[in-house]
Design an enzyme around this catalytic site. Structure first.
Site, PDB file in Angstrom:
ATOM      1  CG  MET A 356      -1.812   1.226   1.331  1.00 53.02           C
ATOM      2  SD  MET A 356      -2.899   1.415  -0.097  1.00 53.02           S
ATOM      3  CE  MET A 356      -3.043   3.203  -0.170  1.00 53.02           C
ATOM      4  CD  GLU A 357      -1.312   3.456  -3.324  1.00 55.93           C
ATOM      5  OE1 GLU A 357      -2.336   3.908  -3.857  1.00 55.93           O
ATOM      6  OE2 GLU A 357      -1.105   2.226  -3.182  1.00 55.93           O
ATOM      7  CG  HIS A 390       2.345  -0.958  -8.157  1.00 52.70           C
ATOM      8  ND1 HIS A 390       1.577  -1.365  -9.219  1.00 52.70           N
ATOM      9  CD2 HIS A 390       1.481  -0.359  -7.289  1.00 52.70           C
ATOM     10  CE1 HIS A 390       0.313  -1.035  -9.011  1.00 52.70           C
ATOM     11  NE2 HIS A 390       0.230  -0.429  -7.829  1.00 52.70           N
ATOM     12  CD  GLU A 391       2.578  -0.292  -3.618  1.00 47.97           C
ATOM     13  OE1 GLU A 391       1.884   0.696  -3.348  1.00 47.97           O
ATOM     14  OE2 GLU A 391       2.102  -1.305  -4.165  1.00 47.97           O
ATOM     15  CG  HIS A 394       0.661   4.291  -6.335  1.00 47.25           C
ATOM     16  ND1 HIS A 394      -0.346   4.735  -7.161  1.00 47.25           N
ATOM     17  CD2 HIS A 394       0.479   2.944  -6.216  1.00 47.25           C
ATOM     18  CE1 HIS A 394      -1.097   3.703  -7.535  1.00 47.25           C
ATOM     19  NE2 HIS A 394      -0.612   2.620  -6.976  1.00 47.25           N
ATOM     20  CD  GLU A 413      -3.743   0.927  -7.386  1.00 49.53           C
ATOM     21  OE1 GLU A 413      -2.627   0.496  -7.753  1.00 49.53           O
ATOM     22  OE2 GLU A 413      -3.951   1.354  -6.244  1.00 49.53           O
TER      23      GLU A 413
END
Length: 971
Positions: A356-357, A390-391, A394, A413
């Site tokens: 979770m970012e 990915h995080e 963000h 996303e």
């Protein structure tokens, strides 16, 4: 948020369940509140006649009251929060873990109103003189008195009716005090538990996305309601507190400070104010973890936090090594400096998502952050790199600039998923990550988007209201299709222009909220500046891809040059009842290569067109959608298909490796859609006995898995196994030679993956020597459990193969190794392997373990059931299990969780009979109103089952004949 391979994300349950559970929680907490009230005094101002009675008015007769709607009115806008929380890491006299605290929110009145709605869920609020809050005016404003307050459970509001109006333009301050349960439900402010040196330890941590910040303190819990957060945490002496911002201890000597409350010696840690941000990005953790980090003086402080043993063993070293370079990559890619002074990343024993970012404090599953080169595989390493990427993506796209509402979640996303491959490619340039996105994201989601029950990337804002509606959006369409169409866009406008558009977009909207059209405008500006010619504007082109579900199949006739497009549906008889203003037409960027000609591009903007450049001579071949950059399938005239098959048989390397995979994938899916003959699809696998590359093999395996699902209980199974055995034998021997009789690890990242395919397929089809190899390795480990010599890359397939070939002795050994595993990736491999047994009673026992969090963690229960269902013997057992235990699973494991629908998909993927279909219908009827985020998945399962029934009826005979013929003919 990082997906857990669509396994699970935060908890958000349905309205009815929320109501029941919230009321139950409030009743339970009210019992202990009196005991805890005195302990709150150190963090709460004195109150007059505190009262804990919950005040609930008569239910309004009309459903149109503001508090009966799920969206906040636009009358108030938060400015800042000052929140103090005290989590208890030990149970109280009633056996509950709780937290207490208070919050002050400063807000501006935008429009005159006599009503305050603020989200509050499962919190027991202190009543001051009969009301659940205190209100005062700021900067000279006078606050009206409170008239009535209550908790509106279905919509999760604290409702405050005022005796007079708040004045537009004035600021006010709302104070609340509360107690909540520090539950193990993986949502909001929750607890995670683990054992270290035989001692049970408790972590207080958070998962706010999408709608669970309201479980930690009353707040305006919508992404556009951005504010600054001032956090203070009170925690035990032996623990550390973390949050989005740095604690003041780095700058001011008075924090953290030692305090005494209720006779306990505690620490009070206060944090710097955050940047202006959304509630779903808030995070705080209290733990007894250790960390490794960058050296003092670094421009950005990077720290990797985890269990002390994990840090001591060096499991955080790889994450620390790659975080800095990936951050630097994104700074250059966005042309924007990292907005914060620190980046904490923490691995949690219990976490529902992949990661979770949270801005400045990214939370991870242990498998997504920790890596041990002696135990973890190259796949584990890739997962860590891509999830971190990915995080970190963000931090700008999602955190600095945030979607206005959840209907545009795909932009957050999908974007992060796409660029995560760019960041990982920068960190590990030899891995070919830009190619692997095709296998990891695009191929899989095309199967979902080819269903009539799919959905567009972008929904209407008014259609996404309830928490479970939001949770349903966290699916493969949002992540993987979002990534695919953005990759396609980046390709046809060029990566350089794409990143320049992102840069101006981020600069204009930093600390603000946007809708997707804002991004299109900035990309258009970059396109215009670069002088790129497109058939229409970026917005017009891309709206076709995001506002209507599905994608086209492009058919090319190489005799005439005619090109056509139509909506591709896996089941040609399915009915699409979702209207599209674009009539399911797309602007399709067609790229192609042909004999002697390098890549060319053509835009198909209508249902059909003619391009003479695509006409071929008798001996030429053509392949369209080069490297699968476009999100569409390709069909050809019969002559070109035959020439492609001939080329694969004679000189397969003349066709790019991604397109070799694409030919297989397109052919199998076109066959299922009845657009080509099934035997044509099967013929695309004949060249594999000469293929050693990973992508074609993995694509063939993915597609043949469908045949196993449909036929592994029928007479087709034997000839099919014999064919696979014949095709994979050369690959098995290739890797045997390449690795010097399995003593070396292949150098190439993708070769390491394909070695796993070689052994897995060889063992499952009975290639000589394979089973002895894997069972021998496993037996050696059983003899000396402290010395596992199995190569980390091969563990998954070796464990599974040996447990499938063995009995209770092998299973019990693996279970004991699973329970004692200190490395999460090792535990995950064993968890999967335990589902491979062919003993029904062991599978049933394993299913029962899924109901016991002491045996299988809640975060892992869903995927464990899916693993068991993937076993032909386990599938009916898993289906019976979830039907018998649905109420328990739904209520205790989060029926609103992001991938709860994964259970339905996983357990029903073999369904292919009328009996199966009727059982699904009955399940839907029996559990109406208690499906939560599995609602869409159930509809997709019904559609898929119908399609499977039709496909099996049409194809079983010819499939049997083809496999029989191939295995009876000489090689």
């Amino acid at each position: 948020m990082g997906k857990g391979f669509y396994i699970s994300k935060a908890v958000a349950v349905t309205c009815v369940v929320v109501a029941i559970a919230a009321v139950a929680t409030i009743i339970a907490l009210s019992v202990v509140y009196a005991q805890e009230k005195s302990k709150n005094e150190a963090i709460s101002p004195p109150t007059t006649s505190p009262d804990t009675t919950t005040i609930t008015p008569t239910t309004p007769s009309t459903p149109k009251e503001p508090w009966q709607r799920y969206r906040l009115p636009d009358s108030l806008a938060p400015v800042s929060y000052n929140v103090t929380l005290w989590p208890r890491l030990k149970t109280n006299a009633d056996g509950l873990y709780i937290f207490s605290g208070h919050s002050t929110v400063v807000f501006t009145c935008v429009k005159e109103t006599d009503l305050i709605l603020i989200h509050s869920n499962r919190l027991n609020l202190t009543a001051f003189e009969g009301y659940h809050a205190k209100l005062k005016g700021l900067d000279g404003a006078t606050a009206p008195s409170l008239k009535n307050t209550w908790l509106e459970v279905p919509t999760q509001y604290l409702v405050i009716q005022l005796s007079g109006p708040l004045q537009a333009g004035s600021k006010y301050e709302l104070f609340t005090e509360f107690v909540g349960e520090l539950a193990d439900d993986l949502g909001g402010f929750y607890r995670s538990e683990y054992f270290e040196d035989g001692v049970k330890k408790v972590v207080a941590t958070t998962q706010m996305q999408p709608t669970d910040a309201r479980k930690a303190f009353p707040c305006f819990d919508e992404p556009a309601m951005k504010a600054v957060f001032h956090m203070t945490l009170i925690h035990p002496q032996e623990t550390v507190a973390l949050s989005n911002a740095m604690n003041y201890g780095k700058f001011l000597s008075q924090y953290p400070v030692n305090i005494t409350m209720d006779g306990q010696k505690l620490i009070q840690t206060r944090f710097e104010p955050t940047e202006i941000m959304s509630t779903y990005l808030l995070a705080f953790v209290v733990c007894d973890f250790a960390y490794i980090g960058t050296k003092p003086g670094a421009e950005v402080l990077i720290r990797i936090w985890a269990r002390r043993k994990a840090i001591e063993e060096g499991q955080g070293n790889y994450a620390l090594e790659k975080t800095g370079p990936i951050l630097s990559f994104f700074e250059n890619y966005y042309n924007s400096s990292y907005p914060l002074t620190k980046s904490d990343q923490i691995a949690l024993p219990d976490f529902s998502a992949g990661a979770m970012e949270n801005w400045g404090l990214i939370t991870y599953r242990e498998t997504a952050l920790l890596y041990n080169p002696d135990v973890s595989s190259n796949g584990d390493k890739e997962w860590v790199a891509t999830v971190i990427s990915h995080e970190l993506a963000h931090m700008w796209f999602g955190n600095l600039v945030t979607m206005k509402w959840w209907n545009d979640l795909w932009l957050n996303e999908g974007f992060a998923t796409y660029v995560s491959y760019l960041g990982a490619n920068y960190a590990e340039p030899t891995w070919k990550m830009k190619d692997l996105i095709v296998l990891n994201e695009i191929v899989g989601v095309m199967a979902v988007d080819a269903l009539a029950s799919s959905h567009p990337l972008s929904s209407k804002e008014e259609d996404i209201q309830m928490p479970e509606h939001i949770s349903e959006l966290f699916d493969s369409i949002t992540y993987s299709k979002g990534a695919a169409v953005l990759r396609m866009l980046s390709e046809f406008i060029t990566e350089t222009v794409f990143s320049k558009g992102l840069s101006t977009y981020l600069e204009e909207f930093k600390y603000k909220n946007t809708v997707y059209t804002d991004l299109w405008k900035h990309l258009q500006m970059a396109v215009d500046k670069a002088g790129i010619k497109l058939p229409s504007s970026v917005e017009v082109i891309m709206n076709r891809w995001i506002l209507q579900m599905g994608f086209p199949v492009v058919t090319i006739d190489t005799k005439t040059g005619k090109i056509t497009q139509k909506h591709f549906l896996l089941d040609p008889d399915s009915v699409v009842d979702r209207p599209s203003e674009f009539n399911y037409e797309w602007f399709v960027p067609i790229t192609w290569i042909k004999t002697g000609v390098e890549r060319q591009q053509y835009w198909l903007v209508d249902k059909e067109a003619t391009n003479n450049d695509m006409m071929l001579n008798a001996n030429d071949w053509l392949v369209a959608n080069v490297d699968m950059r476009g999100f569409y399938r390709v069909n050809y005239d019969a002559g070109n298909w035959e020439r492609l098959l001939a080329k694969l048989s004679s000189q397969h390397k003349d066709i790019p490796v991604i397109n070799r995979a694409q030919i297989i994938d397109d052919a199998f899916n076109l066959a299922r859609a009845e657009m080509v003959n099934t035997t044509l699809a099967l013929r695309t696998t004949k060249f594999l006995n000469k293929e050693v590359e990973y992508m074609p093999w993995q694509t063939a395996r993915n597609n043949l898995d469908y045949y196993f699902l449909m036929f592994d209980r029928s007479e087709v199974y034997g000839p099919m196994q014999a064919y696979i055995k014949r095709q994979v034998s050369p690959l098995f021997n290739y890797f045997k030679d390449l690795t010097l009789n399995w003593t070396k690890i292949p150098e190439s990242h993708t070769d390491q993956y394909n070695q796993v395919n070689a052994i897995s397929l060889a063992c499952s089809t009975g290639v000589k020597g394979c089973r002895d190899l894997t069972t021998g390795w496993f037996r050696e480990w059983m003899k000396n459990s402290t010395n596992n010599k199995i190569s980390p890359n091969l563990k998954s397939t070796v464990y599974c193969s040996a447990i499938a070939a063995g009995g209770v002795e092998e299973w019990d050994f693996a279970w004991s190794m699973y329970k004692n595993a200190t490395i999460a990736s090792e535990a995950e491999k064993l968890m999967h392997a335990l589902s491979c047994t062919k003993q029904p009673w062991l599978l049933n026992r394993y299913l029962q373990y899924c109901l016991d969090p002491e045996k299988i963690r809640k975060q892992d229960a869903t995927i464990t059931i899916i693993y068991i269902a993937s076993n032909p013997i386990g599938q009916p057992l898993a289906w019976d299990f979830i039907r018998a235990n649905w109420n328990h699973i739904f209520n205790d494991y989060g029926g609103g969780s992001f991938s709860f629908g994964g259970i339905i998909n996983g357990v029903t993927k073999r369904f292919s009979t009328e009996f199966d279909y009727k059982q699904l219908l009955q399940f839907k009827e029996d559990n109406a109103g208690q499906l939560g985020s599995a609602t869409t998945a159930l509809e997709q399962a019904l559609e898929r089952t119908k399609a499977n029934m039709n496909w099996v009826a049409m194809n079983k005979k010819q499939v049997l004949e083809w496999f029989t013929s191939e295995t009876s003919s000489p090689v």
